[in-house]
Design an enzyme around this catalytic site. Sequence first.
Site, short mmCIF file in Angstrom:
data_model
loop_
_atom_site.label_atom_id
_atom_site.label_comp_id
_atom_site.label_asym_id
_atom_site.label_seq_id
_atom_site.Cartn_x
_atom_site.Cartn_y
_atom_site.Cartn_z
N ARG A 1 1.42 3.63 -7.81
CA ARG A 1 2.22 4.29 -6.77
C ARG A 1 2.58 5.71 -7.19
O ARG A 1 2.55 6.07 -8.35
CB ARG A 1 3.51 3.50 -6.51
CG ARG A 1 3.30 2.22 -5.71
CD ARG A 1 4.59 1.47 -5.51
NE ARG A 1 5.17 1.04 -6.77
CZ ARG A 1 6.14 1.65 -7.41
NH1 ARG A 1 6.73 2.72 -6.88
NH2 ARG A 1 6.57 1.18 -8.56
N HIS B 1 13.97 -7.49 -5.56
CA HIS B 1 12.70 -7.27 -6.26
C HIS B 1 12.57 -8.37 -7.32
O HIS B 1 12.88 -8.18 -8.49
CB HIS B 1 12.68 -5.88 -6.91
CG HIS B 1 11.35 -5.49 -7.45
ND1 HIS B 1 11.18 -4.79 -8.62
CD2 HIS B 1 10.10 -5.70 -6.97
CE1 HIS B 1 9.89 -4.59 -8.83
NE2 HIS B 1 9.22 -5.14 -7.85
C1 PEP Z 1 2.97 -3.52 -7.16
C2 PEP Z 1 4.04 -3.24 -7.83
O1 PEP Z 1 4.82 -4.27 -8.30
P1 PEP Z 1 4.88 -5.07 -9.66
O2 PEP Z 1 4.24 -4.22 -10.69
O3 PEP Z 1 6.33 -5.28 -9.86
O4 PEP Z 1 4.12 -6.37 -9.50
C3 PEP Z 1 4.46 -1.85 -7.96
O5 PEP Z 1 5.51 -1.60 -8.55
O6 PEP Z 1 3.74 -0.99 -7.45
#
Ligand code: PEP
Length: 532
Positions: A59, A224
Site C-alpha cells: 500500500r 483490524h
Molecule cells: C493487506 C494488509 O493487511 P495485513 O498485512 O494486515 O494482512 C495491508 O496492511 O495492506
Amino acid sequence: MSDLDLGQYGITDVTEIVYNPSYELLFAEETRSDLQGYEKGKLTELGAVSVDTGIFTGRSPKDKYIVRDDTTRDTVWWSDQGKNDNKPISTEVWADLKTLVTRQLSGKRLFVVDTFCGANADTRLAVRFITEVAWQAHFVKNMFIRPTDEELKSYKPDFIVMNGAKCTNPDWQKHGLNSENFVAFNLTERIQLIGGTWYGGEMKKGMFSMMNYFLPLQGIASMHCSANVGKDGDVAVFFGLSGTGKTTLSTDPKRQLIGDDEHGWDDDGVFNFEGGCYAKTINLSKENEPDIYNAIRRDALLENVTVLADGKIDFNDGSKTENTRVSYPIYHIDNIVTPVSKAGHAKKVIFLTADAFGVLPPVSKLTKEQAKYHFLSGFTAKLAGTERGITEPTPTFSSCFGAAFLSLHPTKYAEVLGKRMEAAGAEAYLVNTGWNGTGKRVSIKATRAIIDAILDGSIENAEFVQLPYFNLAIPTHLHDVDDGILDPRATYANAADWEVKAKDLAKRFIDNFVKFTDNDEGKALVAAGPQL
Ligand SMILES: C=C(OP(=O)(O)O)C(=O)O
Ligand SMILES: Nc1ncnc2c1ncn2[C@@H]1O[C@H](COP(=O)(O)OP(=O)(O)O)[C@@H](O)[C@H]1O
Ligand SMILES: [Mn+2]
C-alpha cells in the site's frame, strides 16, 4: 443485476462489460496469451495463477486522500489533527482525479464486480468495483463477499471503486499532492478512485477504512483483527498490525475461522467484513503453515512470488518484495464458520505485537486499564514490505493496531471496543510474536502453544510475575512452551541488556501516549502504561 449504465459514473463508450466473471472466466482472462506486462498471469504448479502487481507491491499511505466537505469535515480524523494518513483534498481536486480515472476507463472493455463488505445485511456496504485489469477483478472476487444470485437480483451499490491503475495525475504538484499516484475517497459521492498503483490491497484496505468510518458512528466496533471460534462457541479476536500474525494464528485447524483481517462487533457478536483471506507467503512452508499452504490452489491468486520456468514457486525469494501474498476465497480453508462468517461475542481479545526491540514478553495478561492503554498505543514493528519505503522492521505506534485505516479519532474505536469488551466480560492479552534477547523471532510453534493456553483457559491457572517498568503480568509456566522464553529477561545473556532496552522502550511508550492526555480519561490511563 441492477442498472449497469457506467455512464452514470462518467465512464463512456465502454466496449464490453464483463459482469461478475466466474473463476473459470477469470482464469482464462488473466492467462490470455496476448496480455502484456503486469496484466499477465502465470500458472503455477499449485494450480493458482501468479501475477506481479507492478511498481507498487504494498500500500501507499502517503498517496491516500479524503475529500473534506460537509459530510466529513467534523467526523474524519484529519492529518492536521494528529499523525495519520487522512489527508484532505478539495472537491475541485477530486473532480480532476475523477476525470482522470473515468477517462482512463472510458472506451475500454471493463470488469465490473459486485460484492458486499460486511457479513450482516443491515450494516454491509454493497461495493461495486470497476477495473480494466482481469486479475484485479479476481482479487476483489476473492477478498470481498460474493453475493448469491438471489442477492444480485436486487443489488444496488452503496459504494463504487473505480480503479484507474494505469493512469497517473500529471498535475499532482499543482494539486498539492504527494505524487502522481492517488488513492482518494469521497464520502458524499461514495466513490473511491485509484490511480498509479496497481496494488489490490488499496481496494481491500480502502473499503476497510470506509467500514471504519460508518460502523463506529453506529456504536459498532470496527476492528483490524482476525477472529475464530472454538467448539464451545468461544470467540477470540486477534488484533495486530501487518505481519504480527493475524492470518497465521487465526488459521487454526482446532477452531473455525471467522476471518483473517477485518471484523465488526455488534449486539449479536463478531462478524467478518470479507469473503476471503490475504496471507503472506514469504518463507511459507507446508510444515509450518499447512492450512495456508493448502489454500494455494486453483482460484487463489499469488502476488509477486518468484515462479520458476516449470511453474514451481520459490517462497523463500523476497527479491520482488518481502510482501509476497496470496488471496483466496475463505472456503479454501477447511474449518470455517458457514454459511455466514459470524459468531457470538468475543471472550478473548488478543493484541499481537511484533516487538523488534526484544523487550516485551511473548505473552502477558492485561488488566482492563492496560487493555485500553495498549489498544490506544498500538505498539509494534512495521515489517518490511506492506507499506512502501519500509524495508526493515521499524518500531512504530499505530493506534488501535491499524492507524493507517482509521477514519475517525482513535479514542472513538477504543470507546466502542471498551464497551463491547465490558458487556461480554472479555479478557485481554498482549502477545509478542516478534523478537527476544536471542535476536530471533519467537517461533510460530511457541506462539501457537501460547495462544492455545489463552484459548483453553489454562493460562489462568499459571503463576504470574510482574515485569518491571511495564508492570505486565507474565506466566512462569505454560504447557508446551519453554519456560525459558516466558520472561524476556531470561532470553538475554546479560539481564542488564534487557534493562537498557526496556527503559528505552518504556520511554517511547510514555512519550507516544502524551497525545492522548488532553482529556481526563486519557490522563487516567497513563498509570496503566509503562513507568520509569
Ligand atoms: C493487506 C494488509 O493487511 P495485513 O498485512 O494486515 O494482512 C495491508 O496492511 O495492506
Ligand atoms: N511467532 C510467530 N507468530 C506468528 N507469525 C510468525 C511468527 N514468527 C514468524 N511469523 C511469520 O510472520 C508472518 C505473520 O504474518 P501474517 O499472519 O500474515 O500477519 P498479519 O495477518 O497480521 O498481517 C508470517 O509470514 C509468519 O510465517
Ligand atoms: Mn493478514
